[in-house]
Motif scaffolding. Structure first.
Motif, mmCIF file in Angstrom:
data_model
loop_
_atom_site.group_PDB
_atom_site.id
_atom_site.type_symbol
_atom_site.label_atom_id
_atom_site.label_comp_id
_atom_site.label_asym_id
_atom_site.label_seq_id
_atom_site.Cartn_x
_atom_site.Cartn_y
_atom_site.Cartn_z
ATOM 1 N N ASP A 73 85.582 -32.875 14.395
ATOM 2 C CA ASP A 73 85.586 -32.008 15.579
ATOM 3 C C ASP A 73 85.131 -30.591 15.242
ATOM 4 N N ILE A 75 82.360 -29.171 15.453
ATOM 5 C CA ILE A 75 81.596 -28.657 16.597
ATOM 6 C C ILE A 75 82.249 -29.224 17.843
ATOM 7 N N TYR A 76 82.721 -28.344 18.706
ATOM 8 C CA TYR A 76 83.407 -28.834 19.913
ATOM 9 C C TYR A 76 83.120 -27.924 21.090
ATOM 10 N N ASN A 77 82.499 -28.518 22.098
ATOM 11 C CA ASN A 77 82.201 -27.825 23.342
ATOM 12 C C ASN A 77 82.485 -28.811 24.465
ATOM 13 N N SER A 80 79.632 -30.398 26.352
ATOM 14 C CA SER A 80 78.576 -31.077 25.602
ATOM 15 C C SER A 80 78.890 -32.555 25.404
ATOM 16 N N ASN A 83 78.816 -33.553 20.745
ATOM 17 C CA ASN A 83 79.655 -32.889 19.747
ATOM 18 C C ASN A 83 79.714 -33.647 18.425
ATOM 19 N N LYS A 86 76.473 -33.357 16.451
ATOM 20 C CA LYS A 86 76.361 -32.006 15.876
ATOM 21 C C LYS A 86 77.354 -31.824 14.728
ATOM 22 N N SER A 87 78.534 -32.382 14.879
ATOM 23 C CA SER A 87 79.538 -32.313 13.800
ATOM 24 C C SER A 87 79.066 -33.086 12.578
#
Length: 208
Positions: A73, A75-77, A80, A83, A86-87
């Motif tokens: 987690d 990267i967390y948005n 989105s 995530n 991207k993580s």
């Protein structure tokens, strides 16, 4: 539990430059401390490690699982839908920098991506990771309610008329699954209470 100690310990198995590891840790810490992370923060990671502590005897590659916990987690948005991807790329970059083997990086990448859909895997380690990630679903009623409030705050950009149907769809998917949890250990520990909690939340959302 000191997450930093765990992170340092697993990184030191690949690289001895403690200053460099400190820099990696600072990046991870900054990400999980971002504004708006009411649930997907270090408290969530601590909870996962505590759950995994009870099943370490069944985990084949603990280092891989530990890295996956730290990065799944990162990267967390809430708005989105990518995530996990991207993580995974964020983790890959860090793992390459410490000299992790390509096969280990690939394993961790698969584990992180698995947290997107939570499908049962042929890899037992992935199943333990997924169950630890969802363990909050089976906690006692008050703790579960606190979790739902934190999730709602993370999705505060969405009004109820958008949030509630989306949330119910996710919850209904869990209830319709043959089993929410993938491993016998977590099924025994949390399945019954998780179903009770989820049904109760759906009932609450229907009133909204």
């Amino acid at each position: 539990m000191q997450l930093k100690k765990i992170f340092l310990r697993i990184c030191l198995q690949f690289i001895q430059d403690q200053n460099f590891i400190e820099n990696l840790w600072t990046e991870v810490e900054r990400k999980y401390s971002e504004k708006g992370r009411y649930y997907h923060n270090f408290e969530h990671l601590e909870s996962m490690f505590l759950e995994l502590d009870d099943v370490t005897a069944y985990i084949h590659d603990y280092n891989a699982i530990a890295f996956s916990v730290f990065y799944h987690d990162v990267i967390y948005n809430a708005s989105s839908k990518s995530n996990e991807e991207k993580s995974q790329r964020f983790a890959e970059k860090h793992l390459q920098q410490i000299g992790a083997r390509p096969e280990l990086i690939e394993k961790i990448s698969q584990q992180i991506i698995a947290t997107k859909f939570h499908q049962k895997s042929k890899d037992p380690d992935i199943n333990y990771l997924l169950d630890a990630d969802l363990s909050i679903l089976g906690k006692e009623t008050e703790k579960y309610k606190d979790y739902t409030k934190k999730i709602r705050k993370e999705y505060a950009i969405y009004p109820d008329f958008l949030y509630n149907p989306g949330r119910k769809k996710v919850l209904q998917h869990f209830l319709e699954s043959e089993s929410i949890f993938k491993t016998a250990y977590f099924q025994e520990k949390y399945e019954k209470q998780a179903r009770k909690n989820i049904a109760s939340e759906i009932e609450y959302l229907n009133l909204g």
